[in-house]
Design an enzyme around this catalytic site. Structure first.
Site, PDB file in Angstrom:
ATOM      1  N   CYS A 145       0.834  -1.203   0.000  1.00 27.98           N
ATOM      2  CA  CYS A 145       0.000   0.000   0.000  1.00 27.98           C
ATOM      3  C   CYS A 145       0.866   1.250   0.000  1.00 27.98           C
ATOM      4  CB  CYS A 145      -0.938  -0.006   1.203  1.00 27.98           C
ATOM      5  SG  CYS A 145      -1.975   1.461   1.332  1.00 27.98           S
ATOM      6  N   CYS A 148      -0.440   4.012   2.268  1.00 24.61           N
ATOM      7  CA  CYS A 148      -0.173   3.778   3.687  1.00 24.61           C
ATOM      8  C   CYS A 148       1.284   4.055   4.049  1.00 24.61           C
ATOM      9  CB  CYS A 148      -0.506   2.335   4.059  1.00 24.61           C
ATOM     10  SG  CYS A 148      -2.145   1.775   3.573  1.00 24.61           S
ATOM     11  N   ASP A 149       2.201   3.617   3.203  1.00 23.61           N
ATOM     12  CA  ASP A 149       3.609   3.557   3.599  1.00 23.61           C
ATOM     13  C   ASP A 149       4.558   4.423   2.780  1.00 23.61           C
ATOM     14  OD1 ASP A 149       2.876   1.678   5.521  1.00 23.61           O
ATOM     15  OD2 ASP A 149       3.126   0.012   4.130  1.00 23.61           O
TER      16      ASP A 149
END
Length: 332
Positions: A145, A148-149
């Protein structure tokens, strides 16, 4: 056989546990069937149990560990009266009321649980490369992701595996943070749409490694590089990256419901526009099991709230639900 439960929730990620919080506060005493720790398709707590730092979930200014966040969800649901069991649903019968569910093996004539309504929140899983090091390095440089990261890779050299629209969307997003983004694709041309290809080819930060597969990951406690192989020559080399994003697709955990609940071609559950109801009255779906677009913890939690409210209203229409005593009379 015990009395039917008002609500049985299958799954315990952000969608399932948010459903549990809301239905518990509505005095429906939900039963949450969490899944099994050894399962790859219904891990209790969902995909966040495999995530380290979560910095995009509202309310945590300094971030929070994925397992810690899910433990808070779980405790909150239990506080309001949700019952949680660590087990895996292995069969369902939605053809009659009350609905019948079996947990564990083997499947017997008598169901394990009866339910007046069911919320399916079994999530989806990212397709991975099936490398031994994946379990060790997921959340430690290896990710599925970018949203997300990506922030954790400021000024880094990173790579994206895949050749479709999702892979190029991830690569383009990651150029906001990384110095270079290498797209690794096992073929000599992309599967992505032409417009996505044009955007990627024009971006000076994006490089391409054609006819290439990732065959190993380097690093013990964090990703230090990837071993790649030229599929034409068989030659291997090391790619010095500190981030590797796998974007080769997702698979919803819906095998249990095939032939029972309506799905799209990719296996995601279909819900009615503007709500969470499935094709079967009294069965609702929330989270990544029905969302192939956003796939974020906060959107899963939001749809879990929707499913809980939809289930409560449906039960009230059947005459099976008590009034929500957490609301004032004008809000009933």
């Amino acid at each position: 056989m015990s009395e039917p439960r008002n609500v049985v929730i299958i799954g315990s990620g952000p969608a399932g546990l948010t459903s549990a919080i809301y239905t518990a506060r509505a005095n429906l005493v939900p039963l949450v069937i969490e899944g099994e720790p050894s399962s790859t398709t219904d891990q209790p707590g969902g995909q966040l149990m495999l995530t380290t730092d979560v910095e995009n979930y509202p309310g945590f200014a300094d971030g929070v560990l994925g397992p810690e966040l899910m433990a808070s969800f779980r405790s909150q649901a239990a506080r309001f009266g949700a019952e949680l069991v660590t087990s895996k649903v292995t069969a369902v019968d939605f053809s009659t009321q009350p609905f019948r569910l079996w947990a564990g093996e083997p499947v017997t004539d008598e169901p394990t649980h009866l339910a007046r309504s069911v919320i399916v929140a079994t999530g989806a899983r990212s397709l991975m490369l099936n490398l031994p090091a994946e379990q060790r390095l997921i959340g430690r440089g290896l990710s599925t992701c970018a949203t997300c990261d990506g922030f954790f890779h400021q000024g880094s050299h990173i790579a994206v595996v895949g050749g479709g629209d999702s892979a190029l969307e991830e690569a383009l997003f990651l150029t906001r943070f990384a110095d270079t983004v290498t797209v690794i694709h096992r073929r000599d041309e992309l599967r992505a749409s032409k417009i996505m290809q044009e955007r990627a080819f024009k971006n000076e930060k994006i490089e391409f490694r054609w006819n290439t597969q990732v065959v190993d990951l380097l690093g013990e406690t964090s990703l230090e590089g990837a071993v790649v192989r030229d599929v034409a020559t068989g030659e291997t080399s090391e790619l010095p990256v500190t981030g590797l994003f796998v974007a080769i697709g997702h698979r919803p955990n819906t095998d249990l419901f095939r032939g029972i609940l309506d799905m799209d071609d990719a296996g995601y559950l279909r819900t009615r526009p503007g709500g969470t109801a499935t094709n079967i009255e009294g069965v609702f779906a929330a989270g990544d099991v029905q969302d192939h677009t956003y796939r974020q913890a906060v959107t899963a939690a939001g749809s879990g709230c929707m499913a809980a409210i939809d289930a409560e209203r449906w039960l009230e229409a059947q005459g099976d639900a008590p009034p929500d005593l957490s609301l004032t009379p004008t809000e009933w």
